[in-house]
Scaffold this motif. Structure first.
Motif, PDB file in Angstrom:
ATOM      1  N   ASP A 253       0.731  -2.230  -0.007  1.00 45.93           N
ATOM      2  CA  ASP A 253      -0.095   0.026   0.352  1.00 45.93           C
ATOM      3  C   ASP A 253       1.421   1.491  -0.081  1.00 45.93           C
ATOM      4  O   ASP A 253       0.094   2.457   0.015  1.00 45.93           O
ATOM      5  N   SER A 254       2.262   0.860  -0.130  1.00 46.79           N
ATOM      6  CA  SER A 254       2.934   2.149   0.441  1.00 46.79           C
ATOM      7  C   SER A 254       2.498   2.951  -1.417  1.00 46.79           C
ATOM      8  O   SER A 254       3.865   4.208  -1.306  1.00 46.79           O
TER       9      SER A 254
ATOM     10  N   GLN B  74       1.451  13.639  -4.303  1.00 46.02           N
ATOM     11  CA  GLN B  74       0.866  12.756  -3.539  1.00 46.02           C
ATOM     12  C   GLN B  74      -0.116  12.832  -2.792  1.00 46.02           C
ATOM     13  O   GLN B  74      -0.655  11.241  -1.578  1.00 46.02           O
TER      14      GLN B  74
ATOM     15  N   SER C 250      -4.829   4.988  -0.099  1.00 46.78           N
ATOM     16  CA  SER C 250      -3.794   3.671   0.838  1.00 46.78           C
ATOM     17  C   SER C 250      -2.261   4.505   1.908  1.00 46.78           C
ATOM     18  O   SER C 250      -1.935   5.177   1.625  1.00 46.78           O
ATOM     19  N   ASN C 251      -2.009   4.112   2.672  1.00 48.96           N
ATOM     20  CA  ASN C 251      -0.917   4.935   3.831  1.00 48.96           C
ATOM     21  C   ASN C 251      -2.072   5.925   4.414  1.00 48.96           C
ATOM     22  O   ASN C 251      -1.308   7.396   4.221  1.00 48.96           O
ATOM     23  N   GLY C 252      -2.663   7.206   4.099  1.00 47.24           N
ATOM     24  CA  GLY C 252      -3.388   7.809   4.592  1.00 47.24           C
ATOM     25  C   GLY C 252      -3.209   8.285   6.773  1.00 47.24           C
ATOM     26  O   GLY C 252      -3.311   6.700   6.665  1.00 47.24           O
TER      27      GLY C 252
ATOM     28  N   PRO D  56       3.147   8.542   1.453  1.00 43.63           N
ATOM     29  CA  PRO D  56       3.008   8.081   0.203  1.00 43.63           C
ATOM     30  C   PRO D  56       2.088   6.745   0.369  1.00 43.63           C
ATOM     31  O   PRO D  56       2.316   5.698   1.043  1.00 43.63           O
ATOM     32  N   GLY D  57       0.936   6.940  -0.203  1.00 43.25           N
ATOM     33  CA  GLY D  57       0.170   5.391  -1.054  1.00 43.25           C
ATOM     34  C   GLY D  57       0.117   5.515  -2.536  1.00 43.25           C
ATOM     35  O   GLY D  57       0.342   6.513  -3.356  1.00 43.25           O
ATOM     36  N   ASN D  58      -0.685   4.441  -2.444  1.00 43.11           N
ATOM     37  CA  ASN D  58      -1.514   4.158  -3.862  1.00 43.11           C
ATOM     38  C   ASN D  58      -2.874   5.881  -3.767  1.00 43.11           C
ATOM     39  O   ASN D  58      -3.313   5.488  -3.302  1.00 43.11           O
ATOM     40  N   THR D  59      -2.320   6.175  -4.952  1.00 37.93           N
ATOM     41  CA  THR D  59      -2.767   7.106  -5.413  1.00 37.93           C
ATOM     42  C   THR D  59      -4.149   7.340  -6.894  1.00 37.93           C
ATOM     43  O   THR D  59      -4.302   5.828  -7.666  1.00 37.93           O
TER      44      THR D  59
END
Lengths: 581, 312
Positions: free
Chosen positions: A551-552, B96, B249-251, B255-258
């Motif tokens: 998920d990164s 980001q 993700s990773n909110g 950094p995460g998937n956007t």
């Protein structure tokens, strides 16, 4: 003419003090005239000597910076002490302010040789092999000495005092003024007067730019540092420039160099023995016979020439016509004593008040306290402690106020060295401030992009205190704040709980800083993940061995952190690319 | 059969009378005098409008979304002071997707300016530091300043004022941003992101950035309830949700998937806007604790079927 030169000397003193203070004030904010913010520290030959001797390594850029002062002293003697040294100028100003004239020349303590003994003791300590060099530098000789030069070098001492005792009060004042202006901007009186609101708000916002981003900063050991400095200034009531004439090891070093100087003072036959010059000499350099003086003590302040009613004092290069006496006259037993003190100082780490332990059976990493978290890029512990001159510049520029002087964490030999105290401020992922002001490269240069594998330590969740783990309530502030995505969530019964991935965590302390648990955070950085004993390449390999989390966002180049750091802060915080060392 | 016993007829009569009286009472809401909360917690009567805009540029989308609700003039009167609260909390770049897109904020500023706003402030209380760097890096600082707003971070504690949360169940008091309390018009301009502890961070959660002590909410009995409580007290006039690029993700920091839905959503119902945002993030509004609690407090519609969605 001599009066003019004396005036010129005072102007020079104030100008150099001004430059020193300006460089200090702007350190971490801007580069002035392309000068390194730690210029005075780099130009200090004693610090360069210490770095070379105790680290057994030629620190080339340092030597280049120290060269001018060495040449100056070979030519002009201790002119630095009289014309340039910010410590000397500070003492002159404070003596004037507090009307400290010292005792009469005959009654001042005759301790001028103490500084030479001190210099000797420092050298002995540096020379003794104290610690093994870490494995990361196998190409270099097997040991490093210990340097206690920080305790007595005037520039380091003054800079340290300015940082630890001077910066916080200035910052408190700025913060207070800022808040007063903001209060006025919000006050009822400004409510229907937009110009007034705007004015106060503008002033407040302008002050805010100079305030630290976090709460008004403070430093541990600030009061102690101030006391030491005050005591040194207070000694001037015994004799003017007591520090410079009796204690300063840099003065001793320059005094020895000054023996080569061709310049001499000459007192002509017009002298009437009025003794005004003797009384006026702040270094006590003129002997009872005013025609004779100690060349190693004269700082070319020109006071003697300026006060001489007969105009009998002049400068010459002729050996014969001058009463210059260059003898240091060390006493043999004192020399032995000084060497003994040097040896004792080298053994200080054995006192070991912090119960150090070794790792893996070798002195690879000296762990004394889990709170011994060094700044990024710091050399392996033994070399770091030796190289660090405790000037405090790194702590001054650290934007989060997280860098603090060590007290007990690193043992007695590490007193005053910088450690990261994450609860006070974390190590910002994009900041490169500390290494840029480190005069001895105790903190080695690094780029912000490298910070994701410069392991300072590892964060540990205290599950008995964590809001999510212990009480089953929503809170993963640590995960939110982690810049490296080293914290992931263990979801139990629908409630996420933080878990640290120790392969990714570099110990920046952001999590510990933001953790809402009071007073001690429920997630804390421990130095046990410190990997300074590994080379940077090895550390990088470790980091890259950690599998990317799904998920990164690393699948998308546009959102990976590398892409984000390509243009970090238009002007590469806090400095543009500089000192290509 | 004794005399004091009710006859069947009499019993039916009385029962009917009592029922009629009861019905009449509920209809005239006389009972509501006894139970104010019951009325207040009933869902708003009118069907709220949600504008979902997908124009060509970010600015056009933003404008279209606001226009679909009747235009900025409906919210901002001439000479009004406006506070825009974007998500400007993280030292991250726009791509980001951790902060509100600067173009959305800048367009809102331009629209307010055009509607005749006297003063426009763009404020957040960043989590990352130093604040000036967050403002610059997020892109909101340069963009909104150019559009004519005053952009700043609430760095000083004197910028906050104690308020009472009248209907607060967990959060009874908070120190809220003075500028927010004083502004004539408050525009909440969040970005859609997933969130570690609250699942999503949208409009209601974005308001958390206007209080001084966020830690107290985390330490409290329920963070979800704190968010709902605060939303019951602080009611933005307009909510403009940036879904240009959203963080999946990773909110909240990444950094995460956007993903790039390239939408801007505007509305006045804080729960409905967030419900739509949650849907974009692949979640249902019913899963989100703080939205459920906000809906239970009658702050808005959780069920998007009961919302009129205007696509423009």
């Amino acid at each position: 003419m001599p009066g003019r030169i004396r005036a010129l000397r005072r102007i020079s003193q104030l100008a150099f003090l001004g430059l020193y203070l300006t460089l200090f004030a702007f350190a971490g904010r801007a580069v002035l005239l392309g000068l390194p913010p730690d210029l005075f520290l780099r130009a200090d030959p004693l610090l360069a000597l210490s770095a070379v001797v105790s680290l057994r390594r030629v620190v080339t850029p340092l030597l280049w910076y120290a060269l001018p002062l060495i040449v100056l002293s070979l030519l002009l003697g201790r002119a630095f002490c009289g014309w340039v040294c910010p410590m000397g100028t500070t003492l002159d100003l404070l003596e004037r302010l507090f009307k400290m004239r010292g005792r009469r020349p005959g009654q001042a303590p005759p301790w001028r040789r103490v500084k030479y003994y001190l210099l000797l003791a420092l050298l002995v300590t540096m020379l003794l092999p104290v610690a093994n060099r870490s494995q990361s530098e196998p190409s270099l000789s097997g040991s490093v000495g210990l340097s206690a030069v920080y305790a007595a070098d005037p520039i380091a001492l003054l800079t340290r005092t300015l940082t630890l005792s001077g910066v916080p009060p200035v910052q408190w004042t700025i913060t207070f003024a800022r808040d007063v202006n903001f209060i006025w901007a919000y006050a009822p009186v400004a409510e229907n007067r937009p110009w007034m609101e705007r004015l106060f708000w503008r002033i407040g916002a302008a002050l805010d730019r100079f305030a630290r981003p976090t709460a008004p900063p403070h430093f541990r050991l600030g009061a102690l540092t101030l006391l030491i400095f005050a005591a040194l200034v207070g000694l001037s009531s015994l004799a003017r420039r007591f520090w410079c004439r009796n204690l300063c090891p840099l003065g001793a070093l320059l005094g020895l160099l000054s023996k080569a100087s061709p310049l001499r003072l000459r007192v002509s036959d017009k002298c009437t023995n009025c003794m005004r010059c003797v009384n006026e000499c702040k270094m006590g350099a003129i002997l009872e016979d005013p025609k004779k003086y100690r060349g190693t003590e004269c700082i070319w302040c020109y006071a003697c020439a300026a006060v001489c009613p007969e105009g009998a004092v002049s400068v010459t290069t002729s050996r014969a016509s001058s009463g210059r006496d260059d003898r240091v006259d060390p006493a043999r037993r004192r020399v032995l004593e000084a060497m003994g003190i040097g040896v004792a100082a080298a053994l200080l780490p054995k006192v070991d008040w912090s119960a150090k332990r070794t790792q893996g059976g070798e002195r690879v990493l000296t762990i004394s306290s889990e709170r011994l978290i060094r700044p990024p890029g710091a050399q392996p512990e033994d070399a770091f402690v030796t190289a660090c001159v405790r000037c405090g510049e790194c702590m001054k520029v650290c934007p989060s106020n997280g860098l603090q002087p060590a007290f007990g964490e690193g043992g007695i030999e590490a007193l005053g060295t910088p450690i990261l105290v994450p609860r006070m401020g974390p190590c910002n992922e994009v900041c490169e401030a500390c290494w840029q002001v480190c005069p001895t490269h105790a903190i080695q240069p690094f780029r912000a992009e490298e910070k994701k594998y410069l392991f300072l330590g590892t964060a540990n969740v205290d599950r008995s205190k964590c809001i999510a783990w212990a009480y089953g309530r929503q809170c993963v502030v640590c995960d939110e704040a982690c810049p490296y995505d080293a914290i992931y969530q263990d979801v139990l019964d629908g409630l996420p709980r933080p878990v640290v991935d120790d392969r990714v965590c570099v110990g920046c302390g952001q999590c510990e800083y933001v953790c809402p648990v009071e007073p001690r955070a429920a997630i804390r950085v421990s130095a046990s993940g410190d990997k300074r004993h590994l080379s940077r390449e090895e550390q990088r390999a470790l980091r890259e061995a950690a599998p990317p989390r799904p998920d990164s966002g690393q699948g998308e180049a546009e959102t990976s952190i590398d892409a984000g750091e390509q243009t970090p802060y238009p002007e590469s915080y806090p400095y543009p690319q500089q000192n290509g060392e | 059969m004794s005399n004091d016993e009710l006859t069947r007829r009499e019993f039916l009569k009385r029962a009917a009378a009592l029922g009629a009286a009861g019905y009449a009472l509920t209809q005239t809401r006389l009972l509501s005098l006894l139970d104010g909360v019951a009325v207040a917690e009933a869902a708003p009567a009118r069907r709220p409008i949600l504008a979902v805009a997908s124009g060509k540029t970010i600015a056009r989308r933003t404008q279209a979304a606001v226009d679909a609700l009747g235009g900025m003039k409906k919210f901002v009167k001439r000479g009004a002071t406006v506070l825009i609260k974007p998500n400007m909390a993280w030292a991250r770049k726009p791509e980001q997707a951790a902060n509100t897109n600067p173009e959305v904020v800048a367009e809102l500023v331009r629209l307010c300016r055009a509607a005749g706003a006297k003063e426009i402030k763009v404020v957040d209380h960043p989590v990352d530091g130093p604040a000036d760097r967050v403002i610059r890096l997020s892109g909101i600082g340069p963009a909104a300043e150019k559009a004519g707003a005053r952009v700043f971070a609430a760095t000083s504690p004197v910028m906050f004022q104690s308020i009472t949360i009248k209907r607060g169940k967990v959060l009874k008091r908070a120190k809220a941003l003075r500028d927010l309390l004083r502004a004539d018009v408050v525009i909440n301009a969040p970005i859609a992101k997933v969130h570690g502890s609250t699942r999503v961070t949208l409009g209601c959660k974005n308001l958390m950035g206007t209080v001084l002590d966020r830690g107290a909410w985390h330490r409290s009995r329920s963070l979800d309830q704190c968010i709902a409580d605060y939303a019951s007290q602080i009611k933005p006039d307009l909510i403009v949700l940036d879904a240009t690029r959203i963080l999946l993700s990773n909110g909240p920091k990444g950094p995460g998937n956007t993903k790039t839905p390239n939408l801007v959503i505007a509305g006045t119902d804080p729960v409905a806007v967030d419900a739509y945002g949650a849907k974009l993030l692949g979640l249902s509004a019913g899963e989100i604790g703080h939205l459920k609690r906000a809906a239970a407090m009658g702050l808005g519609h959780l069920d998007l079927d009961r919302v009129k969605i205007k696509r423009v």
